[in-house]
Motif scaffolding. Structure first.
Motif, PDB file in Angstrom:
ATOM      1  N   UNK A   1       0.799  -1.276   0.055  1.00  0.00           N
ATOM      2  CA  UNK A   1      -0.031   0.119  -0.103  1.00  0.00           C
ATOM      3  C   UNK A   1       1.039   1.353   0.177  1.00  0.00           C
ATOM      4  N   UNK A   2       0.602   2.263  -0.801  1.00  0.00           N
ATOM      5  CA  UNK A   2       1.160   3.505  -0.951  1.00  0.00           C
ATOM      6  C   UNK A   2       1.136   4.094   0.622  1.00  0.00           C
ATOM      7  N   UNK A   3       2.310   4.670   0.985  1.00  0.00           N
ATOM      8  CA  UNK A   3       2.292   5.393   2.276  1.00  0.00           C
ATOM      9  C   UNK A   3       1.720   6.816   2.160  1.00  0.00           C
ATOM     10  N   UNK A   4       0.916   7.116   3.062  1.00  0.00           N
ATOM     11  CA  UNK A   4       0.340   8.378   3.071  1.00  0.00           C
ATOM     12  C   UNK A   4       1.215   9.631   3.307  1.00  0.00           C
ATOM     13  N   UNK A   5       0.852  10.748   3.191  1.00  0.00           N
ATOM     14  CA  UNK A   5       1.895  12.129   3.016  1.00  0.00           C
ATOM     15  C   UNK A   5       2.323  12.390   4.360  1.00  0.00           C
ATOM     16  N   UNK A   6       1.603  12.165   5.434  1.00  0.00           N
ATOM     17  CA  UNK A   6       2.227  12.508   6.818  1.00  0.00           C
ATOM     18  C   UNK A   6       3.274  11.351   7.219  1.00  0.00           C
ATOM     19  N   UNK A   7       2.713  10.163   7.071  1.00  0.00           N
ATOM     20  CA  UNK A   7       3.918   9.439   7.572  1.00  0.00           C
ATOM     21  C   UNK A   7       5.147   9.264   6.615  1.00  0.00           C
ATOM     22  N   UNK A   8       5.015   9.633   5.406  1.00  0.00           N
ATOM     23  CA  UNK A   8       6.155   9.828   4.438  1.00  0.00           C
ATOM     24  C   UNK A   8       6.925  10.935   5.052  1.00  0.00           C
ATOM     25  N   UNK A   9       6.327  12.076   5.345  1.00  0.00           N
ATOM     26  CA  UNK A   9       7.056  13.275   5.670  1.00  0.00           C
ATOM     27  C   UNK A   9       7.848  12.941   7.015  1.00  0.00           C
ATOM     28  N   UNK A  10       7.227  12.093   7.877  1.00  0.00           N
ATOM     29  CA  UNK A  10       8.053  11.877   8.914  1.00  0.00           C
ATOM     30  C   UNK A  10       9.157  10.983   8.889  1.00  0.00           C
ATOM     31  N   UNK A  11       8.995   9.962   7.913  1.00  0.00           N
ATOM     32  CA  UNK A  11      10.120   9.104   7.465  1.00  0.00           C
ATOM     33  C   UNK A  11      11.157   9.821   7.005  1.00  0.00           C
ATOM     34  N   UNK A  12      10.819  10.653   6.088  1.00  0.00           N
ATOM     35  CA  UNK A  12      11.962  11.458   5.565  1.00  0.00           C
ATOM     36  C   UNK A  12      12.818  12.413   6.593  1.00  0.00           C
ATOM     37  N   UNK A  13      12.050  12.815   7.432  1.00  0.00           N
ATOM     38  CA  UNK A  13      12.740  13.709   8.321  1.00  0.00           C
ATOM     39  C   UNK A  13      13.485  12.735   9.184  1.00  0.00           C
ATOM     40  N   UNK A  14      13.009  11.508   9.335  1.00  0.00           N
ATOM     41  CA  UNK A  14      13.831  10.476  10.423  1.00  0.00           C
ATOM     42  C   UNK A  14      15.075  10.315   9.499  1.00  0.00           C
ATOM     43  N   UNK A  15      14.962  10.167   8.154  1.00  0.00           N
ATOM     44  CA  UNK A  15      16.179  10.008   7.451  1.00  0.00           C
ATOM     45  C   UNK A  15      17.142  10.932   7.222  1.00  0.00           C
ATOM     46  N   UNK A  16      16.795  12.271   7.290  1.00  0.00           N
ATOM     47  CA  UNK A  16      17.587  13.370   7.387  1.00  0.00           C
ATOM     48  C   UNK A  16      18.469  13.436   8.794  1.00  0.00           C
ATOM     49  N   UNK A  17      17.644  13.124   9.984  1.00  0.00           N
ATOM     50  CA  UNK A  17      18.303  13.103  11.141  1.00  0.00           C
ATOM     51  C   UNK A  17      19.505  12.230  11.256  1.00  0.00           C
ATOM     52  N   UNK A  18      19.457  10.984  10.369  1.00  0.00           N
ATOM     53  CA  UNK A  18      20.829  10.416  10.415  1.00  0.00           C
ATOM     54  C   UNK A  18      21.774  10.889   9.442  1.00  0.00           C
ATOM     55  N   UNK A  19      21.277  11.185   8.250  1.00  0.00           N
ATOM     56  CA  UNK A  19      22.206  11.788   7.245  1.00  0.00           C
ATOM     57  C   UNK A  19      21.332  12.754   6.461  1.00  0.00           C
ATOM     58  N   UNK A  20      22.135  14.246   6.771  1.00  0.00           N
ATOM     59  CA  UNK A  20      21.546  15.371   6.234  1.00  0.00           C
ATOM     60  C   UNK A  20      21.395  15.521   4.568  1.00  0.00           C
ATOM     61  N   UNK A  21      20.392  16.126   4.093  1.00  0.00           N
ATOM     62  CA  UNK A  21      20.201  16.020   2.757  1.00  0.00           C
ATOM     63  C   UNK A  21      21.557  16.618   1.916  1.00  0.00           C
ATOM     64  N   UNK A  22      22.288  17.817   2.478  1.00  0.00           N
ATOM     65  CA  UNK A  22      23.447  18.117   1.569  1.00  0.00           C
ATOM     66  C   UNK A  22      24.487  16.913   1.784  1.00  0.00           C
ATOM     67  N   UNK A  23      24.712  16.287   2.292  1.00  0.00           N
ATOM     68  CA  UNK A  23      25.486  14.990   2.276  1.00  0.00           C
ATOM     69  C   UNK A  23      24.887  13.671   1.957  1.00  0.00           C
ATOM     70  N   UNK A  24      23.764  13.533   1.551  1.00  0.00           N
ATOM     71  CA  UNK A  24      23.019  12.474   1.058  1.00  0.00           C
ATOM     72  C   UNK A  24      22.810  12.477  -0.411  1.00  0.00           C
ATOM     73  N   UNK A  25      23.435  11.408  -0.768  1.00  0.00           N
ATOM     74  CA  UNK A  25      23.648  11.172  -2.625  1.00  0.00           C
ATOM     75  C   UNK A  25      22.043  10.902  -3.035  1.00  0.00           C
ATOM     76  N   UNK A  26      21.122  10.698  -2.050  1.00  0.00           N
ATOM     77  CA  UNK A  26      19.981   9.972  -2.756  1.00  0.00           C
ATOM     78  C   UNK A  26      18.686  11.252  -2.152  1.00  0.00           C
ATOM     79  N   UNK A  27      19.371  12.316  -2.005  1.00  0.00           N
ATOM     80  CA  UNK A  27      18.362  13.191  -1.511  1.00  0.00           C
ATOM     81  C   UNK A  27      17.332  13.800  -2.458  1.00  0.00           C
TER      82      UNK A  27
END
Length: 306
Positions: free
Chosen positions: A248-274
């Protein structure tokens, strides 16, 4: 000195050949024959009969010998076992272990459980008294946190998920007030794991799991543990999609929270998959900042500092 001459019977005994320990041999043979089923009689030179090893081994039943033991590989290949399509909880995603209510501890029963429940209630009353302001006393969060934790441990032994969860949260709140951030984060994380296996409805489970993991992330961030704070943030994000179908596709609110959690690990300026970010905005870029090389260099320098 008069010495008596030997008698005739004594002389005959001396003439006979001596057989030392002959009576011992006869007795040992008789005992062995009586115990192990040998031929009885005088002397008993025959050895005890032994059955072959094949005759003494237990014989398997016809059903067990005809049908081979089931194999996990065979059942999976035959289609008997398929991978679950339900998204597990954060504790299983990050640890690889299935979290169930029976995995925590062996619960008490009977009179032992009644006594332990009374002990937990006594700890709860002591914690409540420690947080009560009196004429000559003021609230003591340190003692209250200790009593709440001991009450939660007692409820854990009784298998009371809800009561343990509530007292874990109360202990964590008291620890946060005294800047004991590591202990508070541990209590919040434990409460979140209990929320995954509680009897609440699925939306309630997601809400509690998300909130408690965020509280744990805040506690880790207060003491400068950025890695653990990022891990708790990711757990909070995946708590929002717990129990959903993987297809099932992830809803927007959950997807935003997941992307924020990923950026807490690797900031977007240093993430090649940003460039795969589909919602939200990076915390290292201002919303109205011009898309220039200078702004990118400033964001990159800030990301390296963190």
């Amino acid at each position: 000195y008069y010495r008596r001459p030997p008698t005739s019977s004594f002389v005959r005994q001396q003439k006979q050949p001596l057989q030392p320990m002959s009576h011992y041999k006869r007795d040992a043979s008789s005992n062995r024959d009586a115990l192990f089923g040998g031929a009885g009689g005088g002397g008993g030179t025959s050895k005890p009969s032994r059955q072959p090893a094949a005759a003494t081994r237990p014989v398997a039943s016809a059903a067990s010998s005809s049908a081979p033991a089931p194999s996990v590989v065979n059942s999976y290949a035959a289609g008997g076992a398929t991978e679950s399509t339900i998204t597990p909880g954060p504790s299983q995603i990050f640890s690889g272990k299935v979290t169930t209510r029976s995995n925590f501890i062996t619960t008490l029963s009977g009179q032992a459980k009644i006594d332990k429940m009374a002990e937990a209630e006594d700890f709860r009353l002591k914690a409540k008294k420690a947080m009560t302001r009196g004429v000559f006393s003021r609230p003591d969060p340190i003692s209250a946190a200790n009593f709440y934790k001991r009450a939660a441990d007692a409820y854990k032994q009784c298998g009371e998920n809800r009561l343990e969860r509530l007292h874990r949260i109360a202990s964590g709140d008291c620890q946060m007030g005294q800047d004991a951030f590591a202990t508070a984060a541990s209590e919040y994380t434990r409460a979140a794991e209990l929320a995954e296996t509680s009897d609440e409805t699925l939306p309630r489970k997601r809400q509690e799991c998300h909130k408690l993991h965020l509280d744990a992330a805040n506690a880790w961030a207060q003491m400068g543990e950025k890695g653990r704070a990022a891990e708790s943030t990711m757990k909070a994000a995946f708590g929002l999609i717990m129990g959903d179908d993987k297809t099932k596709p992830i809803d927007k609110a959950s997807l935003k929270s997941i992307e924020e959690g990923i950026e807490s690990f690797v900031p977007d300026p240093l993430n090649r998959k940003s460039n795969f970010r589909r919602s939200g905005q990076s915390a290292y870029f201002a919303p109205n900042a011009p898309d220039s090389e200078a702004a990118k260099r400033e964001a990159l320098a800030l990301a390296k500092q963190n």
